[in-house]
Design an enzyme around this catalytic site. Structure first.
Site, PDB file in Angstrom:
ATOM      1  N   HIS A   1      -2.396  -1.755   7.513  1.00 18.04           N
ATOM      2  CA  HIS A   1      -3.326  -2.258   8.536  1.00 18.04           C
ATOM      3  C   HIS A   1      -4.782  -2.361   8.057  1.00 18.04           C
ATOM      4  O   HIS A   1      -5.433  -3.391   8.187  1.00 18.04           O
ATOM      5  CB  HIS A   1      -3.304  -1.326   9.757  1.00 18.04           C
ATOM      6  CG  HIS A   1      -1.947  -1.083  10.310  1.00 18.04           C
ATOM      7  ND1 HIS A   1      -1.352  -1.931  11.202  1.00 18.04           N
ATOM      8  CD2 HIS A   1      -1.052  -0.082  10.090  1.00 18.04           C
ATOM      9  CE1 HIS A   1      -0.152  -1.458  11.532  1.00 18.04           C
ATOM     10  NE2 HIS A   1       0.046  -0.340  10.864  1.00 18.04           N
TER      11      HIS A   1
HETATM   12  C1  BDR Z   1      -3.885   2.566  12.339  1.00 20.07           C
HETATM   13  O1  BDR Z   1      -3.475   3.900  12.598  1.00 20.07           O
HETATM   14  C2  BDR Z   1      -3.399   4.632  11.402  1.00 20.07           C
HETATM   15  O2  BDR Z   1      -2.161   5.250  11.296  1.00 20.07           O
HETATM   16  C3  BDR Z   1      -3.642   3.670  10.269  1.00 20.07           C
HETATM   17  O3  BDR Z   1      -4.417   4.312   9.265  1.00 20.07           O
HETATM   18  C4  BDR Z   1      -4.373   2.529  10.913  1.00 20.07           C
HETATM   19  O4  BDR Z   1      -5.768   2.727  10.887  1.00 20.07           O
HETATM   20  C5  BDR Z   1      -2.735   1.626  12.640  1.00 20.07           C
HETATM   21  O5  BDR Z   1      -2.341   1.743  13.955  1.00 20.07           O
END
Ligand code: BDR
Ligand code: CA
Length: 328
Positions: free
Chosen positions: A250
């Site tokens: 992400h």
């Molecule tokens: C987000 O949540 C975290 O687990 C990841 O680092 C990312 O920023 C995705 O939902």
């Protein structure tokens, strides 16, 4: 890439919770010679504040990034902290564990936000890839932040898309919904909109086995082994979660879009956070039909060029062998 001096490079503050994909985002920033990472703030989220701080200090040291790293808040504004060791590993970097190294800046995370915004008025690009706790605290200190920053980019939320934490909530917003609400509200009063990378955009970035192997080949990169061990764990988590042998990465998409303006389009939208829902707390609600009568406060990432971005990310990380950049 042009070899820019630090005075012409884009000043960036990254507020993060490393975190496997946060670690890729930091490594990406360190590889860019048109970016100067002038500060890193850690937010408790994926793992505890002690762990995210140790990871940020260790990664920035290995990457040779000459930036202050400030310890952020230990817990969200209202609710107790929830963490995600099953997703990011026992200490946040999957199978990799970093040694304790370096010292945090003496300032709080919120103070570093405020100080850097004043040091680079109208120039600082703020990027948040964790919960918005520190930024909300900084806003309480300096309500002018939306006008002082050049732009704010946030990974968070899920607009008309299932959540990845609750049925309708995304992790970064679900950890601290009040903080997210305060940030979206403050930017709603400013002329600048938040550039928001929500799940429907970031989940387009789905790494497969050939990408995992490419990361495992980053042998000359100072954090190549860390990224490879972390990514292996991330694949194992995604498979165990029923998503197949893959990993959604992400945070790096939001960071790359922030510094290049590429790999996605945007569309304006008024967005707020559900704080009281019994089933939907932490959901990001987008007012597609303008029912609230509010101006858009968000530029929502859409139409992601996932293939182009993944190639860009791997090429940028692989480019380290050519030597350190001023982004350090
Ligand atoms: C987000 O949540 C975290 O687990 C990841 O680092 C990312 O920023 C995705 O939902
Ligand atoms: Ca993150």
């Amino acid at each position: 890439m042009a070899n820019l001096t630090s005075s012409t490079a884009l000043p960036v503050l990254l507020d993060c919770d490393p975190g496997i994909d946060d670690a890729f985002a930091l490594a990406y920033l360190a590889c860019r010679d048109d970016v100067k990472t002038v500060g890193v703030v850690t937010t408790a989220g994926n793992v505890s504040q002690d762990d995210v701080l140790r990871n940020a200090l260790g990664l920035t040291e290995l990457l040779g990034m000459n930036a202050p790293v400030a310890r952020g808040a230990d817990a969200p504004l209202v609710e107790p902290l929830m963490t995600a060791e099953e997703t990011h590993g026992p200490h946040g970097l999957g199978h990799a564990v970093l040694e304790e190294c370096g010292r945090p800046d003496s300032r709080s995370g919120a103070q570093l936000w405020v100080d850097l915004a004043h040091q680079y008025p109208g120039r600082l690009v703020g990027i948040v890839t964790g919960p918005l706790t520190n930024l909300a605290l900084a806003l309480r200190e300096e309500p002018e932040l939306p006008r002082l920053l050049r732009r704010l980019h946030v990974m968070g939320g899920a607009i008309n898309h299932r959540g990845n934490t609750g049925p309708t909530s995304e992790w970064n917003i679900a950890v601290d919904p009040e903080a997210a609400h305060e940030v979206f509200e403050a930017w709603g009063k400013a002329s600048q909109r938040v550039v928001l990378g929500a799940l429907q955009a970031t989940e387009a970035v789905r790494l497969d086995e050939k990408h995992r192997q490419a990361v495992a080949q980053l042998k000359d990169h100072p954090v190549g082994a860390v990224l490879a061990d972390a990514l292996q764990f991330y694949f194992e988590f995604h498979q165990a979660d029923g998503l197949g042998w893959c990993a959604y990465l992400h945070d790096p998409l939001v960071v790359a879009n922030a510094v290049t303006g590429q790999f996605a389009k945007t569309r304006p939208l008024a967005v707020d956070v559900e704080l009281t829902g019994t089933l939907t707390r932490g959901q990001t609600v987008g007012d597609e039909l303008g029912r609230w009568g509010k101006e858009p406060n968000v530029d929502l990432l859409c139409d992601v060029d996932a293939e182009g971005f993944i190639e860009h990310l791997l090429t940028t990380l692989g480019g380290w062998v050519e030597g350190p950049s001023s982004g350090h």
